[in-house]
Design a protein around this motif. Structure first.
Motif, short mmCIF file in Angstrom:
data_model
loop_
_atom_site.label_atom_id
_atom_site.label_comp_id
_atom_site.label_asym_id
_atom_site.label_seq_id
_atom_site.Cartn_x
_atom_site.Cartn_y
_atom_site.Cartn_z
N GLY A 183 27.18 19.53 8.06
CA GLY A 183 26.71 18.16 8.13
C GLY A 183 25.23 18.09 8.44
O GLY A 183 24.51 19.09 8.43
N LEU A 184 24.74 16.88 8.75
CA LEU A 184 23.33 16.68 9.04
C LEU A 184 23.00 17.19 10.44
O LEU A 184 23.74 16.93 11.38
CB LEU A 184 22.96 15.19 8.95
CG LEU A 184 23.12 14.52 7.58
CD1 LEU A 184 22.73 13.05 7.69
CD2 LEU A 184 22.27 15.21 6.53
N PRO A 185 21.88 17.91 10.59
CA PRO A 185 21.48 18.33 11.94
C PRO A 185 21.13 17.12 12.80
O PRO A 185 20.62 16.11 12.30
CB PRO A 185 20.24 19.19 11.69
CG PRO A 185 19.73 18.76 10.36
CD PRO A 185 20.92 18.34 9.56
N MET A 237 19.98 13.53 11.27
CA MET A 237 20.43 12.32 11.94
C MET A 237 19.62 12.21 13.23
O MET A 237 19.62 13.13 14.05
CB MET A 237 21.93 12.43 12.26
CG MET A 237 22.51 11.23 12.96
SD MET A 237 22.66 9.81 11.87
CE MET A 237 23.55 8.68 12.94
N TYR A 238 18.91 11.09 13.40
CA TYR A 238 18.02 10.92 14.55
C TYR A 238 18.67 10.08 15.64
O TYR A 238 19.38 9.11 15.36
CB TYR A 238 16.70 10.27 14.11
CG TYR A 238 15.89 11.15 13.21
CD1 TYR A 238 15.04 12.12 13.74
CD2 TYR A 238 16.00 11.07 11.82
CE1 TYR A 238 14.30 12.96 12.92
CE2 TYR A 238 15.27 11.91 10.99
CZ TYR A 238 14.43 12.85 11.54
OH TYR A 238 13.71 13.69 10.73
N VAL A 239 18.40 10.48 16.87
CA VAL A 239 18.91 9.76 18.04
C VAL A 239 17.75 9.47 18.97
O VAL A 239 16.96 10.37 19.29
CB VAL A 239 19.97 10.60 18.80
CG1 VAL A 239 20.56 9.79 19.95
CG2 VAL A 239 21.06 11.08 17.87
N MET A 292 12.68 2.79 8.00
CA MET A 292 13.47 4.03 8.04
C MET A 292 14.70 3.92 7.14
O MET A 292 15.03 4.84 6.39
CB MET A 292 13.89 4.34 9.48
CG MET A 292 12.78 4.84 10.37
SD MET A 292 13.32 5.04 12.10
CE MET A 292 14.49 6.39 11.92
N THR A 293 15.35 2.77 7.20
CA THR A 293 16.54 2.55 6.38
C THR A 293 16.19 2.53 4.90
O THR A 293 16.87 3.16 4.07
CB THR A 293 17.23 1.24 6.79
OG1 THR A 293 17.57 1.30 8.18
CG2 THR A 293 18.50 1.01 5.99
N ASP A 294 15.12 1.84 4.55
CA ASP A 294 14.68 1.77 3.15
C ASP A 294 14.28 3.14 2.62
O ASP A 294 14.46 3.44 1.43
CB ASP A 294 13.50 0.79 3.01
CG ASP A 294 13.90 -0.65 3.25
OD1 ASP A 294 15.11 -0.95 3.16
OD2 ASP A 294 13.01 -1.47 3.54
N ASP A 295 13.73 3.98 3.51
CA ASP A 295 13.27 5.31 3.10
C ASP A 295 14.36 6.37 3.14
O ASP A 295 14.11 7.53 2.80
CB ASP A 295 12.09 5.75 3.97
CG ASP A 295 10.84 4.92 3.73
OD1 ASP A 295 10.77 4.26 2.67
OD2 ASP A 295 9.94 4.92 4.60
N GLY A 296 15.56 5.99 3.60
CA GLY A 296 16.68 6.93 3.59
C GLY A 296 16.84 7.79 4.82
O GLY A 296 17.45 8.85 4.76
N TYR A 297 16.30 7.34 5.97
CA TYR A 297 16.48 8.07 7.22
C TYR A 297 17.65 7.45 8.00
O TYR A 297 17.76 6.23 8.10
CB TYR A 297 15.21 7.99 8.08
CG TYR A 297 14.02 8.70 7.48
CD1 TYR A 297 13.90 10.08 7.56
CD2 TYR A 297 13.01 7.98 6.86
CE1 TYR A 297 12.80 10.74 7.01
CE2 TYR A 297 11.91 8.63 6.30
CZ TYR A 297 11.82 9.99 6.39
OH TYR A 297 10.74 10.64 5.84
N PHE A 298 18.48 8.31 8.59
CA PHE A 298 19.63 7.84 9.38
C PHE A 298 19.32 7.95 10.87
O PHE A 298 18.70 8.92 11.31
CB PHE A 298 20.87 8.67 9.06
CG PHE A 298 21.38 8.47 7.65
CD1 PHE A 298 21.90 7.25 7.25
CD2 PHE A 298 21.32 9.51 6.73
CE1 PHE A 298 22.36 7.05 5.96
CE2 PHE A 298 21.79 9.33 5.44
CZ PHE A 298 22.30 8.09 5.05
N PHE A 299 19.80 6.98 11.65
CA PHE A 299 19.52 7.01 13.09
C PHE A 299 20.61 6.30 13.88
O PHE A 299 21.38 5.48 13.35
CB PHE A 299 18.17 6.36 13.39
CG PHE A 299 18.13 4.87 13.16
CD1 PHE A 299 18.48 3.98 14.18
CD2 PHE A 299 17.74 4.34 11.93
CE1 PHE A 299 18.46 2.61 13.97
CE2 PHE A 299 17.72 2.97 11.72
CZ PHE A 299 18.08 2.11 12.74
#
Length: 371
Positions: free
Chosen positions: A117-119, A189-191, A205-212
């Motif tokens: 999965g995503l780091p 995946m950012y926290v 971030m959402t428009d650019d495809g970053y998950f958080f």
């Protein structure tokens, strides 16, 4: 003969440092052009030794060279505190920053082998207080000075985490200003905590495809779009799709809002742009944020960033990068030996066996009698 038979534990610990790559960068930056005695490589070894022993001053580090084994490891019989201070103030932090990133790259090689999965990448900052009289350049408040370490920490599992990006600023710098610098990998995946709350950046971030996953401030206004059912026997109190913000200032995208009860009974409002995960998974992801708090605690307790060896911005940056390099070297030996021992225990063993053959130190990792 085993390659670790003659090599000291200190030399073994330093093995991940690529001397050829380091020397190439030193040459490119003309760092040692006029150096007669204290080379960059010797300086790094001295400073790493100081981190292991939490040496409080350069005079104490200079005195430590009375040890013959230390002299052999560094290639110096003696060095004055003034020479160490001068090198510390003249050393280009870019060299240590590059060395730090090279070690991160090596750690990532171990991480990627077992990645599913995503780091998970956790973002936070920690302020290091300074004396305003001596550090007037480190603006913070009227009566205080300080620097801030903005950090991105990769969470491998509960036993292994590592920093993979760092930015050092004055303490006056707001955390939000560094969010875009620390978020640069779409395959992650950012926290981060509510100190990074920024509607415009969340949209971007959402428009650019970053998950958080982040924590929403208590006074944040939300407008419900859809409510999902939640298990009655879990710590999840609600799971909704919402707009964040007031009519005048709000996010354009729809986000997912979870209300979660933590182990102390407090209710947390978690915001995320992941709709494919179970609410329990989102809760567990945010709970992993504790790892960066523990990392900063470890850094302040077990390496030397409580006492700085110089008062210039360059000297402070160098010492902070050396501290991060120290941590990475510990992680690399932990990964190489596949040890589940804590970094604190690994450090204690290293300190005790510093000039003994490396196999004596490494044997401790295999011992089943040690808790």
């Amino acid at each position: 003969m085993d390659k670790n038979t003659l090599k000291s534990s200190f030399s073994k610990w330093l093995t991940p440092i690529n001397s050829k790559k380091l020397q190439k960068q030193v040459t490119n930056l003309s760092q040692d052009k006029y150096t007669k005695k204290l080379t960059t490589e010797a300086y790094i070894k001295l400073m790493l030794y100081a981190q292991i022993h939490e040496t409080e001053g350069l005079q104490a580090l200079s005195d430590a060279l009375l040890n013959v084994d230390f002299q052999k490891a560094v290639g110096l019989k003696s060095i004055s505190a003034s020479q160490l201070s001068r090198k510390n103030n003249e050393m280009d932090p870019a060299i240590l920053a590059e060395l730090f990133l090279d070690l991160v790259y090596q750690i990532r090689g171990y991480h990627n082998k077992n990645l599913r999965g995503l780091p998970l990448k956790i973002i936070d900052s920690s302020t290091l207080p300074l004396n305003l009289t001596h550090y007037k350049w480190a603006k913070f408040r009227k009566t205080k000075a300080g620097v801030k370490l903005h950090l991105r920490l990769v969470f491998m599992d509960k036993d292994t985490v590592y920093p993979d990006k760092a930015v050092i600023t004055t303490a006056k710098e707001h955390d939000r200003n560094q969010l875009e610098v620390l978020v640069d990998d779409k395959d992650a995946m950012y926290v981060f905590d509510r100190g990074y709350m920024d509607y415009e950046r969340f949209d971007r971030m959402t428009d650019d495809g970053y998950f958080f996953v982040s924590r929403l401030k208590k006074n944040s206004v939300t407008r419900e779009v859809l409510t999902f059912s939640v298990p009655s026997d879990s710590n999840i109190l609600s799971d909704k799709m919402v707009y964040i913000g007031s009519t005048q200032k709000r996010c354009e995208n729809i986000f997912r809002l979870l209300e979660v009860r933590d182990t102390k009974g407090n209710i947390l409002r978690l915001i995320t742009n992941r709709f494919d995960l179970k609410p329990e998974e989102i809760s567990d992801i945010y709970r992993s944020r504790w790892a960066i708090e523990l990392f900063f605690k470890w850094l302040k307790q077990h390496v030397e960033i409580k006492h700085f060896y110089g008062m210039s911005e360059t000297a402070l940056q160098n010492q902070i990068y050396i501290a991060l390099i120290t941590y990475c070297l510990h992680v690399l030996i932990q990964l190489e030996t596949k040890s589940r021992k804590s970094l604190l225990r690994i450090t204690r063993w290293l300190k005790a066996a510093l000039w003994k053959p490396a196999y004596i130190w490494l044997h401790r990792f295999e011992s089943k009698t040690v808790p």
